[in-house]
Design an enzyme around this catalytic site. Structure first.
Site, short mmCIF file in Angstrom:
data_model
loop_
_atom_site.label_atom_id
_atom_site.label_comp_id
_atom_site.label_asym_id
_atom_site.label_seq_id
_atom_site.Cartn_x
_atom_site.Cartn_y
_atom_site.Cartn_z
CE LYS A 1 62.26 36.13 45.59
NZ LYS A 1 61.14 36.89 46.15
NE ARG B 1 55.30 40.60 50.41
CZ ARG B 1 55.97 40.13 49.37
NH1 ARG B 1 55.40 39.24 48.57
NH2 ARG B 1 57.20 40.52 49.11
CE1 TYR C 1 45.30 7.77 37.72
CE2 TYR C 1 46.78 9.66 37.72
CZ TYR C 1 46.53 8.32 37.99
OH TYR C 1 47.53 7.54 38.53
CG MET D 1 53.44 12.25 41.46
SD MET D 1 53.43 11.11 42.86
CE MET D 1 51.92 11.61 43.70
#
EC number: 5.1.1.1
Length: 396
Positions: free
Chosen positions: A48, A149, A283, A331
């Protein structure tokens, strides 16, 4: 995707900004180690989430080459993609376990995919697809033994089992599996472990008294495979451990379990420059240079899957020395303080690997970010190419 029939941790290919190297020989070795631990049960290779970021098809094919005959996928789309890529039912059973209303039930039946059922609504939709296609289903009934779940609650379990058996008697399906999933198998001694084992035993007992004769009963995930042999039953579902990472890092390292990390992530320095003391970095200027130093620019960021939570903490290795992310991860890039060293632009930056060159490992990044190694490898984005080494030839 590129491939190479070599072994070991590969160096970053020439001209690439960044690259994840996937060592398929390590994958096969991990499968062999895991099979030694579960001689009485079959092994499911869980592929998965693009095989935890490693590449679903390459890893599935290597698992098949290593003798695995069960593949696990979360979504119908993942399961269907494996069949579309040419993995035939006679090569491997494929189990898909997370369905939503209106899902591609008919396509799954035509592709001979095993379907997990956790509630009556899902059974009803599946049977509609069976009637439409004329293809009987292979069904695994999932019990909620305490995870909360997916899975059928104990008070609804008899009704679901009985409904499935009626459909089986009508030739519409075969109940081939009974299963559940642990909540805290990665926390040895957690009280939920015993409680879930007892709840699963009760669910099995009811189903078998009612007439279910499953092909496989399965409860163990990676931590249970490694630590709880009494939970192995007929099949174990190995995900993280197959990729050479420890699901219980507080208990044992990958090497302690005979496992070797499969993925290495590296990049190239895009810039090296001298700056004075008091210079802000990235930043927000969360990091300011303490004195005259050199900065190195690493051209990967959170768009590539580098956690922003690694700002100020993420470890890398450059020129044999560990360095730490300086300031915020952006990013597309982040900065490291090189402490006055002047490596060449283009020098390799090892973010994580198998540790054989002294580099950080995925678990080091997980600790730096306050998360788990599962997240570190699965979040790696599509902008980072994968290179496959050590293959058996299964990829062609």
């Amino acid at each position: 995707m590129t491939t190479a029939n070599t072994t070991g941790t590969a160096m970053l290919a020439e001209g690439l900004r960044a690259e994840a190297t996937i060592d398929l020989a390590a994958l096969r070795g991990n499968i062999a180690s895991l099979r030694e631990r579960v001689p009485s049960a079959a092994l499911m290779a869980v592929v998965k989430a693009d095989a935890y970021g490693h590449g679903a098809l390459p890893c599935a094919l290597e698992a098949l080459a290593a003798g695995v005959r069960w593949l696990g996928a979360t979504t119908p789309e993942e399961a269907l993609a494996l069949r579309a890529a040419g993995i035939a039912p006679e090569q491997a059973r494929v189990l898909c376990w997370l369905w939503t209303p209106g899902g591609p039930w008919a396509q799954a039946l035509r592709a001979d995919i095993d379907v997990s059922i956790s509630g009556q609504w899902a059974l009803d939709e599946l049977l509609d697809a069976v009637r439409a296609t004329g293809i009987p289903a292979r069904v695994h009934l999932k019990a909620d033994t305490g995870l909360g779940r997916n899975g059928c609650q104990p008070h609804d379990w008899p009704d679901l089992v009985d409904a499935a058996l009626r459909a089986q008697a009508a030739g519409q399906l075969e109940v081939v599996g009974l299963w559940s999933h642990f909540a805290a198998a990665d926390e040895p001694g957690h009280p939920s472990i015993r409680a879930q084992q007892e709840a699963f035993a009760a669910a099995l007992a009811y189903a078998e008294r009612a007439g279910v004769r499953p092909e496989v009963r399965h409860l163990a995930n990676s931590p249970a495979t490694l630590l709880l042999p009494q939970t192995h039953y007929d099949l174990v579902r190995t995900g993280l451990s197959m990729y050479g990472l420890s699901p219980v890092p507080e208990v044992a390292s990958p090497a302690d379990f005979g496992l070797r990390p499969v993925m290495s992530l590296s990049a190239r320095l895009a810039l090296v420059k001298q700056v004075p003391g008091g210079h802000g970095v990235s930043y927000g200027h969360q990091y300011t240079t303490p004195g005259d130093t050199t900065l190195g620019l690493v051209p990967v960021g959170y768009a590539d899957g580098i956690p922003r939570h690694a700002s100020g903490t993420g470890p890398v290795q450059i020129g044999g020395k560990w360095r730490t992310v300086a300031g915020r991860v952006a990013m597309d890039q982040f900065v490291v303080d090189l402490g006055g060293d002047m490596p060449e632009v283009g020098e390799e930056v090892l973010l994580f690997g198998n540790g054989e060159r002294g580099e950080p490992m995925a678990e080091d990044w997980a600790r730096a970010c306050g998360t788990i190694s599962y997240e570190i490898v699965t979040r790696l984005g599509s902008r980072v190419p994968r290179r496959y080494v050590g293959g058996s030839g299964a990829l062609g």
